[in-house]
Design a protein around this motif. Sequence first.
Motif, mmCIF file in Angstrom:
data_model
loop_
_atom_site.group_PDB
_atom_site.id
_atom_site.type_symbol
_atom_site.label_atom_id
_atom_site.label_comp_id
_atom_site.label_asym_id
_atom_site.label_seq_id
_atom_site.Cartn_x
_atom_site.Cartn_y
_atom_site.Cartn_z
ATOM 1 N N LEU A 1 4.428 3.872 4.657
ATOM 2 C CA LEU A 1 3.573 2.698 4.670
ATOM 3 C C LEU A 1 4.365 1.484 4.185
ATOM 4 O O LEU A 1 5.271 1.619 3.361
ATOM 5 N N PRO A 2 4.043 0.282 4.676
ATOM 6 C CA PRO A 2 4.757 -0.924 4.249
ATOM 7 C C PRO A 2 4.695 -1.115 2.727
ATOM 8 O O PRO A 2 3.620 -1.007 2.121
ATOM 9 N N GLY A 3 5.842 -1.365 2.125
ATOM 10 C CA GLY A 3 5.903 -1.598 0.689
ATOM 11 C C GLY A 3 5.820 -0.352 -0.167
ATOM 12 O O GLY A 3 5.758 -0.432 -1.393
ATOM 13 N N SER A 4 5.844 0.815 0.458
ATOM 14 C CA SER A 4 5.691 2.074 -0.276
ATOM 15 C C SER A 4 7.006 2.553 -0.871
ATOM 16 O O SER A 4 8.087 2.036 -0.540
ATOM 17 N N LYS A 5 6.905 3.542 -1.743
ATOM 18 C CA LYS A 5 8.092 4.172 -2.312
ATOM 19 C C LYS A 5 8.928 4.804 -1.205
ATOM 20 O O LYS A 5 10.165 4.761 -1.245
ATOM 21 N N ALA A 6 8.250 5.373 -0.210
ATOM 22 C CA ALA A 6 8.961 5.996 0.911
ATOM 23 C C ALA A 6 9.791 4.966 1.666
ATOM 24 O O ALA A 6 10.933 5.233 2.059
ATOM 25 N N GLU A 7 9.242 3.777 1.878
ATOM 26 C CA GLU A 7 9.977 2.724 2.578
ATOM 27 C C GLU A 7 11.212 2.311 1.781
ATOM 28 O O GLU A 7 12.286 2.071 2.354
ATOM 29 N N LYS A 8 11.078 2.237 0.457
ATOM 30 C CA LYS A 8 12.222 1.881 -0.390
ATOM 31 C C LYS A 8 13.306 2.951 -0.303
ATOM 32 O O LYS A 8 14.496 2.641 -0.267
ATOM 33 N N LEU A 9 12.899 4.219 -0.260
ATOM 34 C CA LEU A 9 13.871 5.312 -0.148
ATOM 35 C C LEU A 9 14.604 5.265 1.190
ATOM 36 O O LEU A 9 15.780 5.630 1.274
ATOM 37 N N VAL A 10 13.905 4.809 2.229
ATOM 38 C CA VAL A 10 14.545 4.650 3.532
ATOM 39 C C VAL A 10 15.620 3.569 3.450
ATOM 40 O O VAL A 10 16.754 3.748 3.927
ATOM 41 N N GLY B 1 18.696 4.665 1.840
ATOM 42 C CA GLY B 1 19.410 5.718 2.547
ATOM 43 C C GLY B 1 19.096 7.117 2.045
ATOM 44 O O GLY B 1 19.786 8.077 2.402
ATOM 45 N N LYS B 2 18.052 7.259 1.230
ATOM 46 C CA LYS B 2 17.689 8.563 0.670
ATOM 47 C C LYS B 2 16.693 9.318 1.555
ATOM 48 O O LYS B 2 16.499 10.516 1.388
ATOM 49 N N LEU B 3 16.069 8.605 2.466
ATOM 50 C CA LEU B 3 15.210 9.217 3.480
ATOM 51 C C LEU B 3 15.607 8.634 4.823
ATOM 52 O O LEU B 3 15.880 7.429 4.932
ATOM 53 N N LYS B 4 15.642 9.468 5.847
ATOM 54 C CA LYS B 4 16.023 9.016 7.174
ATOM 55 C C LYS B 4 14.819 9.058 8.106
ATOM 56 O O LYS B 4 14.035 10.004 8.086
ATOM 57 N N GLN B 5 14.700 8.019 8.930
ATOM 58 C CA GLN B 5 13.630 7.962 9.918
ATOM 59 C C GLN B 5 14.115 8.490 11.256
ATOM 60 O O GLN B 5 15.270 8.259 11.646
ATOM 61 N N ASP B 6 13.228 9.205 11.952
ATOM 62 C CA ASP B 6 13.587 9.700 13.282
ATOM 63 C C ASP B 6 13.233 8.653 14.334
ATOM 64 O O ASP B 6 12.891 7.508 14.004
ATOM 65 N N SER B 7 13.303 9.048 15.594
ATOM 66 C CA SER B 7 13.065 8.096 16.689
ATOM 67 C C SER B 7 11.639 7.562 16.701
ATOM 68 O O SER B 7 11.369 6.505 17.272
ATOM 69 N N LYS B 8 10.707 8.257 16.066
ATOM 70 C CA LYS B 8 9.311 7.803 16.008
ATOM 71 C C LYS B 8 9.020 7.035 14.718
ATOM 72 O O LYS B 8 7.873 6.665 14.466
ATOM 73 N N GLY B 9 10.062 6.841 13.898
ATOM 74 C CA GLY B 9 9.873 6.107 12.652
ATOM 75 C C GLY B 9 9.351 6.972 11.514
ATOM 76 O O GLY B 9 8.979 6.459 10.453
ATOM 77 N N GLY C 1 3.592 7.284 -0.428
ATOM 78 C CA GLY C 1 3.169 6.260 0.517
ATOM 79 C C GLY C 1 3.428 6.630 1.962
ATOM 80 O O GLY C 1 4.022 5.855 2.723
ATOM 81 N N LEU C 2 2.967 7.839 2.362
ATOM 82 C CA LEU C 2 3.121 8.275 3.740
ATOM 83 C C LEU C 2 1.814 8.089 4.496
ATOM 84 O O LEU C 2 0.727 8.300 3.962
ATOM 85 N N GLU C 3 1.955 7.704 5.752
ATOM 86 C CA GLU C 3 0.800 7.488 6.610
ATOM 87 C C GLU C 3 0.063 8.802 6.847
ATOM 88 O O GLU C 3 0.682 9.848 7.064
ATOM 89 N N THR C 4 -1.268 8.772 6.803
ATOM 90 C CA THR C 4 -2.084 9.953 7.091
ATOM 91 C C THR C 4 -2.626 9.862 8.510
ATOM 92 O O THR C 4 -2.562 8.812 9.157
ATOM 93 N N LYS C 5 -3.167 10.963 8.988
ATOM 94 C CA LYS C 5 -3.766 10.959 10.331
ATOM 95 C C LYS C 5 -4.890 9.938 10.408
ATOM 96 O O LYS C 5 -5.071 9.267 11.414
ATOM 97 N N ALA C 6 -5.671 9.823 9.318
ATOM 98 C CA ALA C 6 -6.798 8.893 9.319
ATOM 99 C C ALA C 6 -6.312 7.448 9.336
ATOM 100 O O ALA C 6 -6.815 6.612 10.094
#
Length: 361
Positions: A183-192, A195-203, A336-341
């Motif tokens: 999610l924008p501004g999330s801890k996950a985005e900061k890790l990306v 370089g500690k988390l990598k995004q695939d072709s779908k983000g 801060g990961l996107e959920t299905k909902a």
Amino acid sequence: MFKLKDLIDEKKYVDNAYNRSKDRVGAEWGSDKDDDTQKQKGMDKASDLAKKGMKKGSELKGMDKAKDLAKKGMEKGSEPKQSGLGGGWDKHDGPDSPEDAVGDDPKKESAIVQGIKQMATQNRGKAPDDQEQSVDIGGEETTNLCDVTVPGTNMFCGDPLETDEHPNGIPRVEMPQLKSKPLPGSKAEKLVKQGKLKQDSKGEVNAEDLFKAKLKKEGIEMSEEKPMNVSELKATQNELKPSNIAFMVDVLMTAKPPPHKNKKAADDWELSESLREPIIVSKDGYILDGHHRWGALVALDIANGGSGDIEMNVKQVDADAETLVEKTNEFTDELGLETKASAKKKESVEPFAELYYRMKK
């Protein structure tokens, strides 16, 4: 040079600690064919190779070779059994007798196979939005395979996870996802960005390793991959989309293993492999994520008439299902990961189906 075949076909008596512990002394034993498993043979041979390597002055090479061979001996037979892959629909149309069935109703199981086959045939090559969503199982239409049950089995949601909030299983949109978009501004985005988390072709990012580390800090272990029979696993969510499962079973049935003559055949097999990647389950056998891939292998299980012989690799968490779902939701919320909902995805669009449709175009 010694080959793995030498470890399996060796017939000569070997004077080692294992045989001596079994009171095997002298040439009258003639062979090790009554060893409990081939694993011990691999380890015995590895020990002999290590000694030979040391005698030749190549101690490190000998020991490395020994370790590799011992590991091969121990890991042999650890791959999941998945009979019927690439065998085609014609040869796998369900059980022929009660002995071939997974549960107690072979007629119902055959009806499930025929319904899924018909849906797969109708939807093959169509864009996800144009696909049929309702499947006919023995004359009854349904858009949710959780409504389909077979006596004597968990199919498909016969033993749902009961919680105070959801006594009939958790709605699909409320299930946690360890692989999702930050999610924008999330801890996950900061890790990306770090370089500690990598995004695939779908983000999307895969936070499974971070989750495993968090569980370990709390004293909860997650096992390495191991095969489990799909008929022993249970659904946590209360919805399974027939069109998703029909698409996946069609891939499992029709994709052929290597060698491949063209790129399409190679792509189809790569997709089949992705459908069979490990899933995370609780200690009581409930699935955390990957329900549709599991459901597809369950359908393959009844289609091949092998009386419940299909397995898939799992990573099992030493926690009950309700605790596992709770801790996963806490983790994904914090990260801060996107959920299905929150994603508000169209119900008929799934990543695997999208990929296949792009391949066809």
